[in-house]
Design a protein around this motif. Sequence first.
Motif, short mmCIF file in Angstrom:
data_model
loop_
_atom_site.label_atom_id
_atom_site.label_comp_id
_atom_site.label_asym_id
_atom_site.label_seq_id
_atom_site.Cartn_x
_atom_site.Cartn_y
_atom_site.Cartn_z
N LEU A 244 6.40 -4.34 -6.71
CA LEU A 244 5.84 -3.60 -5.58
C LEU A 244 5.80 -2.11 -5.88
N THR A 245 6.08 -1.74 -7.11
CA THR A 245 6.22 -0.32 -7.44
C THR A 245 4.89 0.36 -7.73
N GLN A 246 3.87 -0.40 -8.10
CA GLN A 246 2.57 0.21 -8.39
C GLN A 246 1.46 -0.79 -8.13
N ALA A 247 0.46 -0.36 -7.35
CA ALA A 247 -0.68 -1.23 -7.07
C ALA A 247 -1.53 -1.39 -8.33
N ARG B 126 -4.69 -1.98 -1.00
CA ARG B 126 -4.02 -1.99 -2.30
C ARG B 126 -3.59 -3.42 -2.64
N LEU B 127 -3.73 -3.76 -3.91
CA LEU B 127 -3.37 -5.08 -4.41
C LEU B 127 -2.19 -4.96 -5.37
N TYR B 128 -1.11 -5.70 -5.09
CA TYR B 128 0.11 -5.67 -5.89
C TYR B 128 0.37 -7.04 -6.51
N SER B 129 0.84 -7.01 -7.75
CA SER B 129 1.23 -8.25 -8.41
C SER B 129 2.46 -8.85 -7.74
N SER B 130 2.62 -10.15 -7.88
CA SER B 130 3.79 -10.82 -7.29
C SER B 130 5.09 -10.37 -7.94
N THR B 131 5.00 -9.75 -9.11
CA THR B 131 6.21 -9.39 -9.85
C THR B 131 6.71 -7.99 -9.55
N ALA C 90 16.11 -5.55 -1.83
CA ALA C 90 15.93 -6.27 -3.10
C ALA C 90 14.84 -5.66 -3.98
N GLY C 91 14.28 -4.54 -3.58
CA GLY C 91 13.26 -3.90 -4.40
C GLY C 91 12.13 -3.36 -3.56
N GLY C 92 11.31 -2.53 -4.18
CA GLY C 92 10.18 -1.94 -3.47
C GLY C 92 9.94 -0.53 -3.94
#
Length: 572
Positions: A386-389, A379-384, A347-349
């Motif tokens: 996973l493509t870029q921290a 690394r911190l990723y937004s909930s929207t 579903a994404g990543g």
Amino acid sequence: MGATQSTPADPEADRAVQDGDVDVGEEGTTPQSTALYRLNRGKGFEKEAAGVSPSFFDVNEDSGSGVPHLWSLEVGDVETEVSDNFSFDPAARRVTFVASEGIFALRFGTKAAYDAFSDSYREKLFENTFKVENDEINRDKIFGKDSFLTLGQETASSREQWEASVDDPEAGEEELQTPSKQGRRKDPILGVRLGAGSRSYMIQDKKIGVLRNMHGGVQDTGLSFNSPQNSRSASRLGTPGGGGGGTPSKLLLMHGERHMNMLSPEQSSRLHQMDIETGKTVAEWDFQKDGVDVDMKDLINDTKGAQLDDRDTFLGVGTNRLVRWDQRAREGVVQDAMSSPSVVGYAGGKDYARNTNFSCMATSGDGHVVVGSDDGKVRLYSSTTLTQAKTSIPGLGAGVTAVDVTYDAEWVLATTDKYLMVVKTRFTDKSGRETNGFKARMGTAAPAPRLLRLKAEDQVKVGKAKLSKGKFTWITEAGRQERWIVASCGAYTVLFNFRQVKLAQGALQSYGGITTVQDYHLIPRQEDVVDSTFMHDNYASPGSGGGGDGGDALVTFTKHRVWSLADESDED
């Protein structure tokens, strides 16, 4: 509490190291201004020698060009490698360290002498840790040009940002419910997955043990289910209490905790889903992308409380890959047991080319994602996406083995073998807007992190044991505050009061300047601890009525025992 508060062996003797018997009036240093103390058990620190001259030397000095420096400290006959185990107390001008000969403390008579030693140590530590010269180019390469994580002392602004977040009530010792032990288990406990509902689960040899959740802890039901076999022809996990297939490496509760996803023991690209209510395997899946098997190291729910929701998506992490998986078929219907297709939906990543070395992950209440890596980066990723921290926090040389994040995403916890690192993600950006590191890049305006670590005498006590599985109190409701941080270390549970970490009263320093907290409870057990964790807020303590109105309930799992307060309650 059944815990050992971390205190000096003898406060009076320890005070002697702080007070000293030297002239501190001059701003220069003489051999007589520095003293060496040794920790003698039962007596505290006693003066070993006065007028010492500590110095650093390169063990590899005669090894030829191209060989990295390996710096050691020499104080008279005492030698030890420069490492991150040195503890600095600026107020007392004291440096504590462990050597093969014992535990020692250097007491400097002047601030100038202390500062000169600290600066030299910081430079030598950088070179020992990263195997390169300590210059601006290498520092920028490792930490980033405008990184908020620098090997320097915490600023007044950073301290103010930490203290501004202290709005939670003090967590008193009497409020923390510590466990009593249950009977010895024949089959060793290998892992744990606590539930927020009525059940929790233990990973054992080729089976899953079932526990009943109670206010204050857990009780053994005596039930267990076979572990799954790696075969689509096997449709049942097995009958309660029997032996079965392999031993899962990861458990993930889903769909209101009615289903359990298990990472295959033989093949990390395969997933088994069990219906907990029936004890049946309802599906066996392969992790694939573009027809190629994908190996997973860790699995985590979409959000902090997603295991209580009826959702089909979850997150996975591989060495160089972050993925959101979807267990629904493309037509939008959940797959039937062992039917085709048996591939988890991608579903994404993002797939990274190389060198990310991801190791673990965790999610906040809103689904923000924190990912740890073997090289120490967080690394911190937004909930929207996973493509870029949004933020990459550089490591200090130690790999991250576990991560956690508070429900409100304001705090991140990273576990390494030697220390826990707490990062405050909320900060004010250049435009004056308050945000956090999951939504915007944290720069030099962000508060510096803090380290939680064992005192030198406790490092000796635990031997070669490593810190592991650090986590906050378990909260899945907005408006509530996590009050404790817990980790395991060999045969000990280590507890930090989170409010005290924020205030860092009387804090020390390590890594040459990072505020370090060494005020904790050290709880001994009779064998190595597999996991120490808090019950969900619903099961806070006896008589609290749930919802966290009472104290926080700690459950500790050792290899053959479960330590739980539920044994002391009236609920049998």
